[in-house]
Design a protein around this motif. Structure first.
Motif, PDB file in Angstrom:
ATOM      1  N   GLN A  95      -0.426   8.915  20.281  1.00 36.32           N
ATOM      2  CA  GLN A  95       0.509  10.009  21.676  1.00 36.32           C
ATOM      3  C   GLN A  95       1.868   9.476  20.830  1.00 36.32           C
ATOM      4  N   GLY A  96       2.042   8.289  20.522  1.00 37.44           N
ATOM      5  CA  GLY A  96       3.833   8.335  20.016  1.00 37.44           C
ATOM      6  C   GLY A  96       3.789   8.750  19.345  1.00 37.44           C
ATOM      7  N   ASP A  97       3.228  10.103  18.079  1.00 39.88           N
ATOM      8  CA  ASP A  97       3.284   9.814  17.053  1.00 39.88           C
ATOM      9  C   ASP A  97       3.602   9.297  16.146  1.00 39.88           C
ATOM     10  N   PHE A  98       2.737   8.081  15.930  1.00 40.40           N
ATOM     11  CA  PHE A  98       3.619   7.172  14.598  1.00 40.40           C
ATOM     12  C   PHE A  98       2.940   7.594  13.503  1.00 40.40           C
ATOM     13  N   VAL A  99       3.442   6.999  12.290  1.00 40.45           N
ATOM     14  CA  VAL A  99       2.380   6.767  10.751  1.00 40.45           C
ATOM     15  C   VAL A  99       1.729   5.516  11.471  1.00 40.45           C
ATOM     16  N   ILE A 100       0.436   4.980  10.849  1.00 41.61           N
ATOM     17  CA  ILE A 100      -0.258   3.693  11.523  1.00 41.61           C
ATOM     18  C   ILE A 100      -1.013   3.505  10.392  1.00 41.61           C
ATOM     19  N   THR A 156       1.098  13.248  -4.087  1.00 49.19           N
ATOM     20  CA  THR A 156       1.709  11.913  -3.247  1.00 49.19           C
ATOM     21  C   THR A 156       2.115  12.219  -1.892  1.00 49.19           C
ATOM     22  N   ILE A 157       1.976  10.796  -0.604  1.00 47.72           N
ATOM     23  CA  ILE A 157       1.441  11.135   0.691  1.00 47.72           C
ATOM     24  C   ILE A 157       3.892  10.879   0.588  1.00 47.72           C
ATOM     25  N   ILE A 158       4.065  11.805   1.012  1.00 50.23           N
ATOM     26  CA  ILE A 158       5.619  11.715   2.311  1.00 50.23           C
ATOM     27  C   ILE A 158       4.803  11.929   3.704  1.00 50.23           C
ATOM     28  N   THR A 159       6.135  11.588   3.917  1.00 53.05           N
ATOM     29  CA  THR A 159       6.397  10.743   6.129  1.00 53.05           C
ATOM     30  C   THR A 159       8.265  11.525   5.534  1.00 53.05           C
ATOM     31  N   PRO A 160       8.548  12.886   5.809  1.00 58.68           N
ATOM     32  CA  PRO A 160       9.967  13.187   5.770  1.00 58.68           C
ATOM     33  C   PRO A 160      11.016  12.666   7.068  1.00 58.68           C
ATOM     34  N   ARG A 161      12.033  11.503   6.557  1.00 58.31           N
ATOM     35  CA  ARG A 161      12.935  10.734   7.977  1.00 58.31           C
ATOM     36  C   ARG A 161      13.309  12.245   8.464  1.00 58.31           C
ATOM     37  N   GLY A 162      13.905  13.305   8.084  1.00 59.36           N
ATOM     38  CA  GLY A 162      14.292  14.719   8.724  1.00 59.36           C
ATOM     39  C   GLY A 162      15.286  14.997   8.239  1.00 59.36           C
ATOM     40  N   TYR A 163      16.052  14.372   6.866  1.00 60.29           N
ATOM     41  CA  TYR A 163      17.149  14.569   6.527  1.00 60.29           C
ATOM     42  C   TYR A 163      17.047  16.567   5.999  1.00 60.29           C
ATOM     43  N   PRO A 164      17.570  16.934   6.173  1.00 56.78           N
ATOM     44  CA  PRO A 164      17.524  18.487   6.121  1.00 56.78           C
ATOM     45  C   PRO A 164      17.877  18.914   4.458  1.00 56.78           C
ATOM     46  N   ILE A 165      16.925  19.507   3.481  1.00 59.17           N
ATOM     47  CA  ILE A 165      16.945  19.949   2.365  1.00 59.17           C
ATOM     48  C   ILE A 165      17.637  20.920   1.924  1.00 59.17           C
ATOM     49  N   ALA A 170       0.488  -1.125   0.091  1.00 53.98           N
ATOM     50  CA  ALA A 170       0.000   0.163  -0.183  1.00 53.98           C
ATOM     51  C   ALA A 170       0.767   1.301  -0.305  1.00 53.98           C
ATOM     52  N   ALA A 171       1.890   1.405   1.100  1.00 53.78           N
ATOM     53  CA  ALA A 171       2.927   2.810   1.047  1.00 53.78           C
ATOM     54  C   ALA A 171       3.422   2.609  -0.588  1.00 53.78           C
ATOM     55  N   SER A 172       4.021   1.903  -1.508  1.00 50.62           N
ATOM     56  CA  SER A 172       4.269   1.798  -2.986  1.00 50.62           C
ATOM     57  C   SER A 172       3.273   2.253  -3.393  1.00 50.62           C
ATOM     58  N   CYS A 173       1.946   2.560  -3.287  1.00 48.88           N
ATOM     59  CA  CYS A 173       1.197   3.282  -3.545  1.00 48.88           C
ATOM     60  C   CYS A 173       0.829   4.435  -4.157  1.00 48.88           C
ATOM     61  N   LEU A 174       1.088   4.716  -2.403  1.00 47.36           N
ATOM     62  CA  LEU A 174       0.910   6.421  -2.401  1.00 47.36           C
ATOM     63  C   LEU A 174       2.467   6.856  -2.259  1.00 47.36           C
ATOM     64  N   GLY A 175       3.102   6.154  -2.506  1.00 45.38           N
ATOM     65  CA  GLY A 175       4.417   7.267  -2.063  1.00 45.38           C
ATOM     66  C   GLY A 175       5.719   6.918  -1.027  1.00 45.38           C
ATOM     67  N   ALA A 176       5.910   7.708  -0.317  1.00 48.63           N
ATOM     68  CA  ALA A 176       7.040   7.270   0.402  1.00 48.63           C
ATOM     69  C   ALA A 176       6.254   7.554   2.139  1.00 48.63           C
ATOM     70  N   PRO A 177       4.794   6.743   2.432  1.00 42.93           N
ATOM     71  CA  PRO A 177       4.401   7.746   4.301  1.00 42.93           C
ATOM     72  C   PRO A 177       4.653   6.758   4.867  1.00 42.93           C
ATOM     73  N   LEU A 178       6.277   5.621   5.092  1.00 44.51           N
ATOM     74  CA  LEU A 178       5.899   4.936   6.217  1.00 44.51           C
ATOM     75  C   LEU A 178       7.722   5.173   6.631  1.00 44.51           C
ATOM     76  N   MET A 179       7.944   6.918   6.125  1.00 49.05           N
ATOM     77  CA  MET A 179      10.159   6.908   6.552  1.00 49.05           C
ATOM     78  C   MET A 179       9.827   7.072   7.526  1.00 49.05           C
ATOM     79  N   ASP A 180       9.506   7.128   8.579  1.00 56.02           N
ATOM     80  CA  ASP A 180       9.767   7.857  10.173  1.00 56.02           C
ATOM     81  C   ASP A 180       9.217   6.509  10.806  1.00 56.02           C
ATOM     82  N   ASP A 181       9.171   6.133  12.140  1.00 54.70           N
ATOM     83  CA  ASP A 181       9.096   4.915  12.667  1.00 54.70           C
ATOM     84  C   ASP A 181       7.139   5.129  12.854  1.00 54.70           C
ATOM     85  N   MET A 182       6.573   3.530  12.314  1.00 49.34           N
ATOM     86  CA  MET A 182       5.373   3.486  12.300  1.00 49.34           C
ATOM     87  C   MET A 182       5.141   2.248  12.836  1.00 49.34           C
TER      88      MET A 182
END
Length: 239
Positions: free
Chosen positions: A149-154, A230-239, A113-125
């Motif tokens: 409460q843990g701010d996970f991607v769910i 596209t859904i993107i969850t940033p990993r946190g890299y500076p760009i 599913a994530a591959s269809c959406l872009g990159a929604p799982l790049m952080d803790d999930m």
């Protein structure tokens, strides 16, 4: 010595199946599985002894697979996605772990599913099943609250069925108590299969009627955003 292969078949499409899964199915004399999953791989099991049954027969299927191994047959029991995530691996090993076995991982629905959406799982999930068939709803709610409460991607599995038509709506309302209504949500039905459908929306605009048991719902965290459909969850890299 005969062996039991506990195989995750991903979507059931050979294009998303691992090479090891294909090898184990091909090398097995007996293939055991849920009717719907056997139908997905019917072209792979034409020359096998196939034992299939419907929903609710999971324990029986596992016992049959174990018995076939003890009778001397190399046997494969299949799960969709990954056999170790809401699949047959745990149940088989609870019943019998003193046989020769191998758990063969597969591509889980959440990653398809994530591959269809872009990159929604790049952080803790995390994954949460909304089925209260085996787990009480109060426990499901507790897990959802901890995840949000843990701010996970769910990633929500088993989100909605004809027997549980309101569980997804109850879950979304619970999440809205903690998360903004504009939080991105990806809804993917039949990921990697015929009839694949992808919907990108927000937590406040989820269309419950389009969701069924063949659907995976991914809810972003506080940093997830939508860019060009596209859904993107940033990993946190500076760009």
């Amino acid at each position: 010595m005969s062996k039991l292969y506990i195989v995750g078949i991903g979507s059931g499409n050979v294009k998303t199946m691992t090479m090891r899964a294909l090898e184990c199915i091909k090398s097995s004399r007996v293939v055991v599985g849920y009717d719907g999953y056997i139908e997905l791989i019917k072209d792979l099991v034409k020359d096998k002894i196939v034992i299939s049954s419907g929903m609710g027969q999971e324990v029986k299927r596992c016992r049959i697979a174990v018995e076939k191994v003890k009778e001397g047959y190399d046997t494969c029991i299949v799960s969709s996605g990954d056999a170790g995530l809401y699949g047959m691996a745990g149940l088989v090993l609870e019943i019998e772990n003193r046989i020769n076995f191998e758990v063969v991982p597969g591509v889980s629905a959440v990653f398809l599913a994530a591959s269809c959406l872009g990159a929604p799982l790049m952080d803790d999930m995390c994954t949460v099943s909304l089925s209260d068939h085996l787990i009480p709803w109060e426990v499901v709610k507790k897990r959802l609250v901890a995840a949000v409460q843990g701010d996970f991607v769910i990633a929500l599995y088993n989100p909605r069925s004809h027997l549980r038509p309101y569980n997804l709506e109850k879950a979304v309302q619970l999440l809205l108590s903690y998360r903004d209504k504009n939080t991105p949500v990806g809804i993917v039905k039949n990921a990697g299969r015929k009839g694949e459908r992808v919907i990108i929306t927000t937590l406040g605009k989820v269309e419950y009627e389009v969701v069924d048991m063949m659907t995976t719902v991914i809810v972003g965290n506080s940093r997830t955003y939508i860019k060009d459909n596209t859904i993107i969850t940033p990993r946190g890299y500076p760009i």
